[in-house]
Write an enzyme that holds these catalytic residues in place. Structure first.
Site, PDB file in Angstrom:
ATOM      1  N   LYS A 107       3.673  32.166  -2.109  1.00 59.51           N
ATOM      2  CA  LYS A 107       2.416  32.627  -2.715  1.00 59.51           C
ATOM      3  C   LYS A 107       1.827  31.481  -3.517  1.00 59.51           C
ATOM      4  O   LYS A 107       2.559  30.660  -4.082  1.00 59.51           O
ATOM      5  CB  LYS A 107       2.650  33.826  -3.635  1.00 59.51           C
ATOM      6  CG  LYS A 107       1.447  34.739  -3.759  1.00 59.51           C
ATOM      7  CD  LYS A 107       1.267  35.586  -2.508  1.00 59.51           C
ATOM      8  CE  LYS A 107       0.149  36.607  -2.678  1.00 59.51           C
ATOM      9  NZ  LYS A 107       0.102  37.554  -1.556  1.00 59.51           N
ATOM     10  N   TYR A 220     -12.636  52.641  -1.222  1.00 61.56           N
ATOM     11  CA  TYR A 220     -13.244  52.565   0.111  1.00 61.56           C
ATOM     12  C   TYR A 220     -13.713  51.146   0.397  1.00 61.56           C
ATOM     13  O   TYR A 220     -14.833  50.913   0.836  1.00 61.56           O
ATOM     14  CB  TYR A 220     -14.395  53.570   0.240  1.00 61.56           C
ATOM     15  CG  TYR A 220     -14.598  54.044   1.669  1.00 61.56           C
ATOM     16  CD1 TYR A 220     -13.602  54.739   2.335  1.00 61.56           C
ATOM     17  CD2 TYR A 220     -15.788  53.797   2.342  1.00 61.56           C
ATOM     18  CE1 TYR A 220     -13.777  55.177   3.639  1.00 61.56           C
ATOM     19  CE2 TYR A 220     -15.985  54.235   3.654  1.00 61.56           C
ATOM     20  CZ  TYR A 220     -14.968  54.917   4.298  1.00 61.56           C
ATOM     21  OH  TYR A 220     -15.147  55.349   5.596  1.00 61.56           O
ATOM     22  N   GLY A 221     -12.796  50.204   0.157  1.00 63.80           N
ATOM     23  CA  GLY A 221     -13.023  48.834   0.581  1.00 63.80           C
ATOM     24  C   GLY A 221     -12.555  48.677   2.011  1.00 63.80           C
ATOM     25  O   GLY A 221     -12.476  49.641   2.780  1.00 63.80           O
ATOM     26  N   ASN A 222     -12.195  47.452   2.376  1.00 59.93           N
ATOM     27  CA  ASN A 222     -11.805  47.164   3.757  1.00 59.93           C
ATOM     28  C   ASN A 222     -10.630  48.018   4.210  1.00 59.93           C
ATOM     29  O   ASN A 222     -10.682  48.680   5.250  1.00 59.93           O
ATOM     30  CB  ASN A 222     -11.485  45.674   3.897  1.00 59.93           C
ATOM     31  CG  ASN A 222     -11.051  45.298   5.293  1.00 59.93           C
ATOM     32  OD1 ASN A 222      -9.896  45.476   5.675  1.00 59.93           O
ATOM     33  ND2 ASN A 222     -11.962  44.759   6.076  1.00 59.93           N
ATOM     34  N   GLY A 224      -9.235  50.782   2.840  1.00 61.27           N
ATOM     35  CA  GLY A 224      -9.494  52.215   2.794  1.00 61.27           C
ATOM     36  C   GLY A 224     -10.370  52.683   3.938  1.00 61.27           C
ATOM     37  O   GLY A 224     -10.108  53.722   4.559  1.00 61.27           O
ATOM     38  N   TYR A 225     -11.420  51.910   4.241  1.00 62.34           N
ATOM     39  CA  TYR A 225     -12.316  52.281   5.337  1.00 62.34           C
ATOM     40  C   TYR A 225     -11.586  52.295   6.675  1.00 62.34           C
ATOM     41  O   TYR A 225     -11.687  53.268   7.439  1.00 62.34           O
ATOM     42  CB  TYR A 225     -13.508  51.334   5.400  1.00 62.34           C
ATOM     43  CG  TYR A 225     -14.194  51.321   6.753  1.00 62.34           C
ATOM     44  CD1 TYR A 225     -14.692  52.506   7.313  1.00 62.34           C
ATOM     45  CD2 TYR A 225     -14.321  50.136   7.489  1.00 62.34           C
ATOM     46  CE1 TYR A 225     -15.307  52.502   8.566  1.00 62.34           C
ATOM     47  CE2 TYR A 225     -14.935  50.132   8.732  1.00 62.34           C
ATOM     48  CZ  TYR A 225     -15.418  51.317   9.273  1.00 62.34           C
ATOM     49  OH  TYR A 225     -16.015  51.316  10.516  1.00 62.34           O
TER      50      TYR A 225
END
Length: 422
Positions: A107, A220-222, A224-225
């Site tokens: 990371k 409801y971003g990438n 979630g959508y």
């Protein structure tokens, strides 16, 4: 008041898994795995648009390479610290091991607010950072990817800067590149698709028929959508969705594609709270989806949303975590005792790193897979990791997250023993 330390949390989780596995040399195993193999700290000078020089601090942590090259994202955030980057690299080791891809964990991060930089300053920061870590990365050693506030354009700059350093086009040195630079098809929806597959497998264990199953989604971003989109395509009913402005509910079902299009393709981005097809609007309430009486819950927003204080209010029978760390340890225990089936974050949201692996394989071989091939292979990896975790849960009688850790840690330990590292 104590401050949350992600590195201390990562070490606690590691110790818990090692204790359950009951290795005779557990202290040695813990000593070997609780520290990264390498942590590089670099100074990144950037000539700002006003002519001044600012020096930013950057890190790259390489946790474990027993199963392959280090893999993990690079984030740009003002609160990046060395301890956070080490913890994230450790978690990437477990994510890659559970997904059974030939990587260890890495990371990186730069302590910067990228929104305060001009496009030219952002490019210079990106190129100077990657040049600084170039001696310890390569397609065979360490393969970075995007994370918080980094994207395919930044990966393109990384790739270009490393190619200058190496003297050849090193397409495999970073993943999630633009398709024009041989990124992989399917990468954009990989996290959400993987979460949907994990939810589907968990529903089977719970005895839930996906046809008509109710789903609520926090965030409801990438991710979630796309989780909503694929579950909807498989017959589930999306009844509640939230974003930073609030929650909407429609017990007859929401169309994920129409909602996404309405939210993102207008001249100004809008909140779900104003979506015309909502039956009920809960303005300002971002947590409502967590506590609705639904079959499947997808937390796809922030960490520490389901806690010891509110876990008893969760009514869903299945939780598939698209977000990182949405459920605390205390909540895990409460939910497990109630029989809730949890596909934890580093199992359910591993689609991104799995498709990054596919991109790397395609780059190394100089080939391109079809989108259907990518989806098929991704589905196979998520299904296999879910059932490996399920078997460990039954064998050791532990909660779902601990079962996932057991599978991942044991795979790494076995590789280390075979190589003579323990």
């Amino acid at each position: 008041m104590s401050t949350y330390n992600p590195y201390e949390e990562a070490k606690k989780q590691l110790k818990k898994a090692i204790n359950v596995l009951n290795y005779p040399d557990r202290d040695s195993v813990y000593a070997r795995l609780s520290v990264p193999e390498r942590i590089l700290e670099v100074a990144i000078p950037v000539k700002m648009d006003d002519g001044t020089i600012k020096v930013f601090k950057g890190f790259r942590s390489q946790h474990n390479s027993a199963r392959g090259p280090y893999k993990g994202g690079i984030r740009y955030h003002p609160q990046v610290t060395k301890e956070e980057v080490i913890a994230l690299s450790m978690w990437m080791t477990w994510k890659c091991a559970l997904a059974d891809i030939p990587y260890g964990g890495g990371k990186g991060g730069v302590a910067v607010d990228p929104h305060q930089l001009s496009p030219r300053e952002l490019e210079q920061l990106s190129r100077n950072y990657f040049r600084a870590i170039a001696p310890i990365v390569s397609p065979d050693i360490d393969i970075p990817a995007p994370d918080v506030y980094t994207d395919p354009q930044i990966m393109a700059w990384f790739f270009d800067e490393y190619s200058k350093y190496a003297g050849y086009n090193a397409f495999g040195v970073v993943t999630a590149k633009p398709l024009e630079l041989f990124g992989s098809l399917g990468r954009i929806y990989s996290t959400g698709y993987g979460t949907a597959v994990a939810a589907r497998e968990a529903a089977k264990v719970a005895g839930i028929n996906l046809q008509g199953a109710t789903v609520s989604i926090q965030g409801y971003g990438n991710a979630g959508y796309y989780a909503a989109k694929f579950l909807h395509e498989w017959g589930a009913k999306i009844v509640a969705v939230s974003d930073t402005k609030g929650t909407i509910i429609n017990w007859n079902g929401l169309d994920p594609d129409k909602l996404h299009e309405w939210k993102t393709t207008k001249s100004a981005k809008r909140s779900v709270i104003d979506y015309p097809d909502a039956e009920q609007r809960l303005e300002g309430d971002t947590t409502a989806p967590l506590f609705l009486n639904v079959d499947i819950l997808i937390p796809a927003a922030l960490e520490n949303q389901i806690t010891g204080e509110n876990a008893d209010k969760v009514a869903a029978k299945v939780i598939a975590e698209a977000a990182n760390g949405p459920t605390t340890v205390e909540a895990d225990e409460i939910l497990d005792k109630r029989g809730v089936i949890i596909a934890p974050d580093f199992q359910a949201n591993a689609g991104g790193v799995i498709v990054s692996y596919f991109e790397w394989v395609q780059n190394r071989q100089g080939i391109s897979w079809t989108e259907e091939e990518v989806k098929r292979r991704l589905e196979g990896k998520i299904v296999a990791s879910f059932h490996a975790m399920y078997e460990a849960k039954q064998k050791y009688n532990v909660d779902w997250r601990t079962a996932a850790y057991i599978v991942a840690v044991d795979r790494v330990v076995k590789a280390m023993r075979l190589r003579g590292w323990l």
